[in-house]
Every structure is written in C-alpha cells, then in structure tokens.
Scaffold this active site. Structure first.
Site, short mmCIF file in Angstrom:
data_model
loop_
_atom_site.label_atom_id
_atom_site.label_comp_id
_atom_site.label_asym_id
_atom_site.label_seq_id
_atom_site.Cartn_x
_atom_site.Cartn_y
_atom_site.Cartn_z
N SER A 1 34.84 -44.90 -87.43
CA SER A 1 33.85 -45.96 -87.25
C SER A 1 33.63 -46.72 -88.54
O SER A 1 32.93 -47.72 -88.55
CB SER A 1 32.53 -45.37 -86.74
OG SER A 1 32.15 -44.30 -87.56
N HIS B 1 38.25 -47.48 -81.31
CA HIS B 1 36.91 -46.94 -81.57
C HIS B 1 36.13 -46.83 -80.28
O HIS B 1 35.78 -47.85 -79.67
CB HIS B 1 36.18 -47.83 -82.60
CG HIS B 1 34.88 -47.27 -83.05
ND1 HIS B 1 33.82 -48.05 -83.43
CD2 HIS B 1 34.45 -45.99 -83.16
CE1 HIS B 1 32.80 -47.27 -83.76
NE2 HIS B 1 33.16 -46.01 -83.60
N GLU C 1 36.55 -50.59 -79.04
CA GLU C 1 36.93 -51.62 -80.01
C GLU C 1 38.40 -51.35 -80.36
O GLU C 1 38.73 -50.23 -80.77
CB GLU C 1 36.07 -51.53 -81.26
CG GLU C 1 34.63 -51.96 -81.04
CD GLU C 1 33.76 -51.87 -82.29
OE1 GLU C 1 33.04 -52.81 -82.59
OE2 GLU C 1 33.81 -50.82 -82.98
N ASN D 1 29.15 -51.60 -85.23
CA ASN D 1 28.36 -51.08 -86.35
C ASN D 1 27.89 -52.18 -87.31
O ASN D 1 26.88 -52.02 -87.98
CB ASN D 1 29.14 -49.99 -87.10
CG ASN D 1 29.05 -48.67 -86.35
OD1 ASN D 1 28.12 -48.45 -85.59
ND2 ASN D 1 30.01 -47.80 -86.56
N1 CAA Z 1 28.56 -36.73 -71.76
C1 CAA Z 1 29.07 -37.36 -70.69
N2 CAA Z 1 28.38 -38.19 -69.90
C2 CAA Z 1 27.09 -38.35 -70.19
C3 CAA Z 1 26.46 -37.71 -71.28
C4 CAA Z 1 27.26 -36.87 -72.09
N3 CAA Z 1 26.78 -36.26 -73.16
N4 CAA Z 1 25.17 -38.08 -71.31
C5 CAA Z 1 24.99 -38.91 -70.28
N5 CAA Z 1 26.14 -39.09 -69.61
C6 CAA Z 1 26.35 -39.93 -68.43
C7 CAA Z 1 25.71 -39.31 -67.23
O1 CAA Z 1 26.60 -38.41 -66.57
C8 CAA Z 1 25.39 -40.51 -66.36
O2 CAA Z 1 26.56 -40.93 -65.69
P1 CAA Z 1 26.48 -41.64 -64.22
O3 CAA Z 1 25.73 -42.93 -64.45
O4 CAA Z 1 27.92 -41.84 -63.85
O5 CAA Z 1 25.75 -40.67 -63.35
C9 CAA Z 1 25.04 -41.60 -67.40
O6 CAA Z 1 25.67 -41.17 -68.61
C10 CAA Z 1 23.56 -41.75 -67.59
O7 CAA Z 1 23.07 -40.47 -67.99
P2 CAA Z 1 21.63 -39.89 -67.63
O8 CAA Z 1 21.13 -40.52 -66.37
O9 CAA Z 1 21.67 -38.41 -67.68
O10 CAA Z 1 20.74 -40.26 -68.88
P3 CAA Z 1 20.27 -41.65 -69.38
O11 CAA Z 1 20.15 -42.64 -68.28
O12 CAA Z 1 19.10 -41.31 -70.20
O13 CAA Z 1 21.47 -42.14 -70.32
C11 CAA Z 1 22.73 -42.33 -72.31
C12 CAA Z 1 21.92 -41.39 -71.42
C13 CAA Z 1 23.98 -42.80 -71.58
C14 CAA Z 1 23.11 -41.53 -73.55
C15 CAA Z 1 21.82 -43.59 -72.65
O14 CAA Z 1 20.59 -43.15 -73.19
C16 CAA Z 1 22.46 -44.53 -73.64
O15 CAA Z 1 23.30 -45.35 -73.28
N6 CAA Z 1 22.05 -44.43 -74.93
C17 CAA Z 1 22.64 -45.25 -76.00
C18 CAA Z 1 23.89 -44.59 -76.49
C19 CAA Z 1 24.58 -45.39 -77.54
O16 CAA Z 1 24.08 -46.41 -78.03
N7 CAA Z 1 25.75 -44.91 -77.93
C20 CAA Z 1 26.51 -45.53 -79.01
C21 CAA Z 1 26.18 -44.85 -80.29
S1 CAA Z 1 27.01 -45.58 -81.63
C22 CAA Z 1 28.52 -44.83 -81.65
O17 CAA Z 1 28.86 -43.98 -80.88
C23 CAA Z 1 29.50 -45.33 -82.63
C24 CAA Z 1 29.33 -45.13 -84.04
O18 CAA Z 1 30.28 -45.47 -84.74
C25 CAA Z 1 28.10 -44.61 -84.67
#
Ligand code: CAA
Length: 294
Positions: free
Chosen positions: A119, A140, A152, A190
């Site tokens: 990242s 990414h 990405e 990012n």
């Molecule tokens: N593994 C796999 N799938 C997951 C999961 C996990 N750990 N957590 C949640 N999911 C899936 C669920 O199975 C569900 O799928 P369906 O819609 O197909 O049923 C979906 O995600 C939604 O999950 P939940 O209903 O249980 O929970 P939620 O609605 O609270 O969503 C979340 C959880 C998807 C994490 C949501 O809060 C979210 O999108 N958060 C933001 C995450 C984000 O911004 N990620 C990027 C971070 S930056 C990065 O990764 C890059 C970097 O370089 C730092």
C-alpha cells in the site's frame, strides 16, 4: 498468455483474503507462508470465511468444497514455479521484499507476472530487484478483501502495457472493480484516505469533539460505513503511521505528517483492534468503549 494459475505469497489478513477470492473466482491457487503453522492459520481463516458464506446461504456446500480443492498451501517457494501470476502480500518491509522477489525471479518462468499488494512501498523499486521490470506491477486490494470491491492496478514507467491489461482483466475476473493508477506512493485511495484519518486524530487532539462524536459525524453525516477512528483501529494504528511516514517522506507535505497522538499511541503499543486497544477498548469486542486519551 492468459492468467490461469495464481500464487500468493503471505497468508496473513490480506494474503488469505486474496487467495480466497482468487479460488472463488475459479483459479487454482498456491499460497505460501514461511512456516506450516502460518499456512494452517491462513487456510483456517479462509475456511471460516467460506463457512460463514455457507451458513448465510450465499455459497452452496458443494461450491465450497470445489473452492477448497483449488487452494493449496505450501512453505516452499519452488512450488510457485508454474504460476502465471504471483501476488505478494508479505510484511511491508523492503529488505524482506527484496529477498523474496530476488528468489522468485530465479524460480519462476520468465513469463510469470509479478504483482505486489503493497500500500505504500515503491513498485518501481521492487521491480528493480528482478530481471523482469516489464512484467511487474501493483495489485492493491482492500481489507476485508472478500467484501471490498476495489483493486488498484498500478503500473510503473517500465510495465509492459499488455501486462497491465492482463492484470486489469484478472481483477475483473475476481469480481472486483479495477482502477488504473501509477506508481506514486499511496496510489489513489491512501492519498485521499490517509490525510482524512490523520485529520480525525488532529481533531481529537485539538479537542474539537470526542472519539464517539467524531466517528458518528462521518458515519451519520456522510454515510461512511465506519467513522475514521474506528477505521484507524480496524486498519491498525501502526500500519497507518507507517504508511503516513512513507508518504510524508515522498511528498514532504504536512497533510501526510503523523500527529503526535498517533505516534504516542503506536509507541504505547495501542495498535487498534488487533492489540485490544486503540481509540477504543476492545476488552469486550462486541461493544468497544471509547478510550479517554487526553
Ligand atoms: N472477511 C470477509 N468478509 C467480511 C468481513 C471479513 N472480515 N467482514 C465483513 N465481511 C462481509 C460480510 O460477510 C458481509 O458480506 P455480504 O454483504 O455479502 O453479506 C459484508 O462484508 C458486510 O458485513 P457485515 O454486515 O457483517 O458488517 P458491516 O455492514 O458492519 O460491514 C465492513 C463491515 C465491510 C468492514 C464495513 O464496516 C466497511 O466497509 N468498513 C470500511 C472498511 C474499509 O474502509 N476498508 C479499507 C481499509 S484501507 C485498506 O485496506 C488499504 C490500506 O492500504 C490501508
């Protein structure tokens, strides 16, 4: 040559997610970790995720078995020899990446495409550790990989345009939306996300609002799935601090400078959800409690 067989190096949070979505998309996948224990841990987390999908009725048990059948774990780099694409998701440390890419360059066929899930580190620099900078790019993905729909796809000045197109097609086969970008630290997400997260910490430091009110503002006022401080705990404070430092080093811009509070929390070992403490206390993971940080 189309990508048929995929190798993933690293089976932690990102690597296991990438291996899972590639196997779900129909690719035979070999995933490599440094010890049998880590291979087992990574495969167990995939198993748990697939199990959840079956429980929800989103995946038929027979399909789960087929996906399992396409996944193989290994500790040997030689087993990646016949892969058409290698995706690296190991620790974000350049010396470790240098050693890995140097070894893989000798093991893999000349045609194999190399992709890093970094990242923040330079794709161009990693490509220079190999004899194939034209077949080297960035892929990414985002955490949690099965849920986040973006990839990405990052080209360097040396990436062959045909290889770039193949990688874009691969991302589409994973069921993700690909965006094209170039090798500038932080890429697209990012570059925009890190200053936002750092600003949330600055707002807290300056007493603008409480942890909960900052998070609720962005969740309820802007429709973000998580507030910025919850997201910091989710991504890891150490990871964000590390990325911010690399971005500051590259651009020398204040918006990428880590606020003192973030640095102090990292030094204290409060890295977020994974250490049980960050902007929230996760003693009871189902009901995180905001920390008193001033
Ligand atoms: N593994 C796999 N799938 C997951 C999961 C996990 N750990 N957590 C949640 N999911 C899936 C669920 O199975 C569900 O799928 P369906 O819609 O197909 O049923 C979906 O995600 C939604 O999950 P939940 O209903 O249980 O929970 P939620 O609605 O609270 O969503 C979340 C959880 C998807 C994490 C949501 O809060 C979210 O999108 N958060 C933001 C995450 C984000 O911004 N990620 C990027 C971070 S930056 C990065 O990764 C890059 C970097 O370089 C730092």
């Amino acid at each position: 040559m189309p990508i048929e067989k995929v190798g993933v190096v690293g089976c932690g949070l990102m690597g296991s997610g990438i291996a899972q979505v590639a196997a779900q998309a129909g690719f035979p996948v070999i995933v490599r970790e440094v010890s049998a224990q880590l291979v087992d841990k990574g495969l167990a987390s995939i198993e748990k995720n697939l199990g959840r999908l079956v429980e929800k009725g989103a995946l038929a048990p027979a399909d789960r078995d087929e996906i399992r059948g396409r996944l193989r774990g290994t500790t040997g780099l030689d087993d990646l020899q016949s892969c058409d694409l290698i995706i690296e998701a190991i620790v974000e440390q350049l010396p470790a990446k240098r050693e890995l890419w140097g070894s893989l360059d000798k093991v893999c066929a000349k045609s194999t495409i190399f992709a890093s899930n970094t990242s923040s580190l330079s794709i161009t620099e990693m490509a220079s550790f190999t004899q194939r900078p034209d077949r080297f790019l960035g892929l990414h993905l985002f955490n949690p990989v099965p849920a986040m729909k973006l990839v990405e796809v990052i080209r360097t000045i040396a990436t062959d345009p045909k290889v770039f197109e193949e990688a874009l097609a691969f991302a589409a086969k994973l069921g993700k939306t690909a965006v094209r970008t170039t090798d500038r630290t932080g890429f697209i997400v990012n570059r925009l996300l890190v200053p936002y997260l750092l600003d949330a910490v600055r707002a807290l430091e300056e007493g603008v609002a409480s942890v909960e009110d900052i998070d609720n503002s962005m969740k309820l006022g802007c429709g973000y799935p998580m507030g910025p401080l919850t997201l910091l705990d989710f991504v890891g404070l150490d990871t964000t601090y590390y990325i911010a430092n690399i971005m500051f080093d590259e651009f020398k811009e204040k918006r990428f400078a880590s606020p003192p509070l973030l640095k102090r929390m990292v030094l204290a070992g409060w890295h977020g959800r994974k250490t049980g403490r960050g902007f929230y206390d996760y003693s009871d993971p189902k009901t995180p409690k905001p920390m008193q940080l001033s």
